[in-house]
Design an enzyme around this catalytic site. Sequence first.
Site, short mmCIF file in Angstrom:
data_model
loop_
_atom_site.label_atom_id
_atom_site.label_comp_id
_atom_site.label_asym_id
_atom_site.label_seq_id
_atom_site.Cartn_x
_atom_site.Cartn_y
_atom_site.Cartn_z
N CYS A 1 6.37 0.15 7.26
CA CYS A 1 6.24 1.02 6.19
C CYS A 1 6.75 1.42 5.52
O CYS A 1 8.21 1.47 5.70
CB CYS A 1 5.13 1.87 7.41
N LEU A 2 6.55 1.88 4.55
CA LEU A 2 7.99 2.07 3.43
C LEU A 2 8.35 3.22 3.52
O LEU A 2 9.30 3.12 3.35
CB LEU A 2 7.08 2.31 1.77
N GLY B 1 1.26 -1.00 0.03
CA GLY B 1 -0.23 0.00 -0.15
C GLY B 1 1.10 1.62 -0.02
O GLY B 1 1.80 1.11 1.03
N HIS C 1 -2.82 7.50 6.66
CA HIS C 1 -1.75 8.62 6.13
C HIS C 1 -1.89 9.20 5.92
O HIS C 1 -1.39 10.75 5.96
CB HIS C 1 -0.85 7.33 4.98
N HIS D 1 -4.61 1.57 7.76
CA HIS D 1 -2.68 2.07 7.87
C HIS D 1 -2.72 3.03 6.41
O HIS D 1 -2.57 4.23 6.96
CB HIS D 1 -2.22 0.97 6.82
N GLU D 2 -3.05 2.49 5.28
CA GLU D 2 -2.89 3.74 4.10
C GLU D 2 -4.11 5.28 4.09
O GLU D 2 -3.80 6.14 4.40
CB GLU D 2 -3.46 3.23 3.14
N GLN E 1 2.86 9.86 1.66
CA GLN E 1 4.13 9.36 0.94
C GLN E 1 5.20 9.34 0.13
O GLN E 1 6.71 9.42 -0.10
CB GLN E 1 4.06 7.27 1.09
ZN ZN Z 1 2.78 3.85 5.64
#
Ligand code: ZN
Length: 155
Positions: free
Chosen positions: A89-90, A46, A135, A131-132, A51
């Site tokens: 998380c990226l 995701g 953000h 999660h997304e 991000q």
């Molecule tokens: Zn994330």
Amino acid sequence: MAILNIVKEGDPVLRGKCREVTEITPRILTLLDDMKETLHKADGCGLAAPQVGVRRRICIVEVEKGELIEMINPEIIKKSGYQSEIEGCLSIPDKWGYTERPMEVTVKATDRNGKDFTVTGEGLKARAFCHEIDHLDGVLFTDKVTEFIDPSELE
Ligand code: ZN
């Protein structure tokens, strides 16, 4: 398409509240395409617009390969159950930990054609939706971790 730079924890763009998308412009479509390519390159499940440095309410989730879900102005309209699983998380590549999330989540969003849709996910997909969407409100999974784990334990 282009691969975008994924911003890392500490960048203020990750802590702001994102603005709604009021019109799906060619720029938004390009952003969606670039986010998809960026997500595939990073091998994540995701990615949210902040991000990649864009403060708009857009995120994508791809838990099963080839099943990419693009969400514009997503909103959780139903949640049920409970799970506590390891999340990462990226934007925070060096941290992993357990978070508590609903087991099943239904999201209402707009697609790239401007059509509203709802999508329900359970397990990992429900976690990815939460999660997304977090953000988009400047919330990171580390805010919700109940227990951090040593990444070497994942191997
Ligand atoms: Zn994330």
